[in-house]
Write a protein that holds these residues in place. Structure first.
Motif: not given
Length: 362
Positions: A152-157, A313-317, A319-326
């Motif tokens: 959701p953080n990377y969409l423009s719709a 609201t679904l997109g995380i911030g 810092m949260e994205t980095v922790l999730l990816a790790l």
């Protein structure tokens, strides 16, 4: 008392009843002072009762159906709680589903998995489980997490961390399909991927299964205990929120505490299985719970909020994205081989500690 016994311990019968009596008492007694301690004690009793009854049901129906029962049951109740709170509170709680799902994934994949690996390996040395099943679960978990919480953080719709209505509908359907496919593979097509290669020496594994009557009784009491756990967690949430905000922690930290309370039955059951050298059961519980948390929550809240027209609201911030990816990367490296040591547990527990620390201080 062995699980094969058709006589359930008395405390497992009284604990759910006591929890419901406390819930009834909460209607007339405010949650203040020592009353909060009573609520917490009732919550603990319901958690231990839920774990016992889940073990009885699991022993009767066998793996992997037994762990699936606990994971799906607690998630369905949790989803109902999330939807009711979000609809009752209005737009200011539009991120509750996101916060709860993200917290559940991090608590399970780092906290519960890490403690299971650490406790099990400390007692038994190396432990084995089916790496094929874990890799399948992690593939679905990574897809669900990124599609629902990061995309959701990377969409423009739609501006901000939101899906448009059509995108939200697609995310809900995709999540349900992915989770349904995983359950089909886990229970039908490739069930052997989620079964231990050999039984441990634990007496509960080899003992005769409980009767249908005992299993049905435990199923009813399991449901009653889980509902009580979630409702007591909701009851304690204002006190928890007040304490967290008084400490100056971010509001999202409240979701961490609530998710941890709701996940107590699964976490305790998973750690108990790891101590008994049944790590396969622990992994089925942990990864299955993480998948159910996303795979059932996102479709439900998507359908409800498309219907009522409220923002979600679904997109995380960042810092949260980095922790999730790790977390997803490390989980793939540590779990896909099917053999774990103390080091694997330390790595996951360290990530869990980092998650908690950064959540309260960033």
């Amino acid at each position: 008392m062995p699980l094969s016994s058709n006589q359930l311990p008395r405390w497992t019968l009284w604990a759910p009843l006591a929890a419901w009596l406390v819930l009834a008492l909460s209607r007339v007694v405010p949650a203040e002072g020592l009353v909060i301690a009573v609520f917490a004690a009732a919550l603990a009793g319901a958690v231990f009762a839920a774990v016992h009854h889940a073990e009885v049901v699991a022993h009767r129906v066998g793996e992997p159906f037994g762990t699936l029962v606990l994971a799906v049951a607690v998630t369905v109740i949790e989803v109902a709680l999330i939807v009711s709170v979000m609809l009752g509170a209005g737009p200011e709680k539009s991120g509750l589903a996101r916060d709860t799902v993200y917290a559940a994934v991090m608590i399970i994949c780092n906290g519960i998995v890490g403690i299971c690996l650490l406790v099990g390996a400390w007692k038994h040395g190396e432990q084995d489980f089916q790496g094929r099943g874990a890799s399948k679960a992690l593939a679905v978990l990574a897809s669900l997490s990124v599609l629902s919480l990061v995309m959701p953080n990377y969409l423009s719709a739609a501006p901000g961390p939101f899906f448009s209505k059509s995108q939200l509908a697609f995310a809900g359907v995709a999540s349900l399909v992915l989770y349904g496919a995983f359950v089909f593979v886990q229970t039908v097509r490739h069930r052997d991927y989620f079964l231990a290669a050999h039984d441990s020496a634990n007496e509960a594994v080899h003992a005769a299964a409980p009767s249908n009557r005992t299993a049905i009784t435990s199923m009813v009491l399991l449901f009653a205990s889980l509902v009580a756990v979630v409702l007591l967690a909701k009851l304690l949430s204002p006190a928890v929120e007040h304490a967290v905000l008084k400490l100056g922690a971010p509001e999202a930290a409240v979701g961490i505490v609530i998710a941890a309370l709701v996940l107590l039955p699964e976490g305790l059951a998973a750690v108990t299985a790891a101590r008994a050298n049944r790590l396969q059961t622990s992994m089925n519980l942990a990864l299955g719970s993480a998948l159910a948390s996303i795979g059932l929550t996102i479709p439900t809240v998507a359908a409800v909020f498309i219907w009522v027209g409220q923002p979600l609201t679904l997109g995380i911030g960042a810092m949260e994205t980095v922790l999730l990816a790790l977390t997803l990367l490390v989980s793939t490296l540590t779990l896909s081989q099917g053999r774990t040591t103390v080091l694997h547990g330390v790595v996951h527990v360290a990530l869990f500690a980092a998650y908690l620390f950064l959540s309260f201080t960033h």
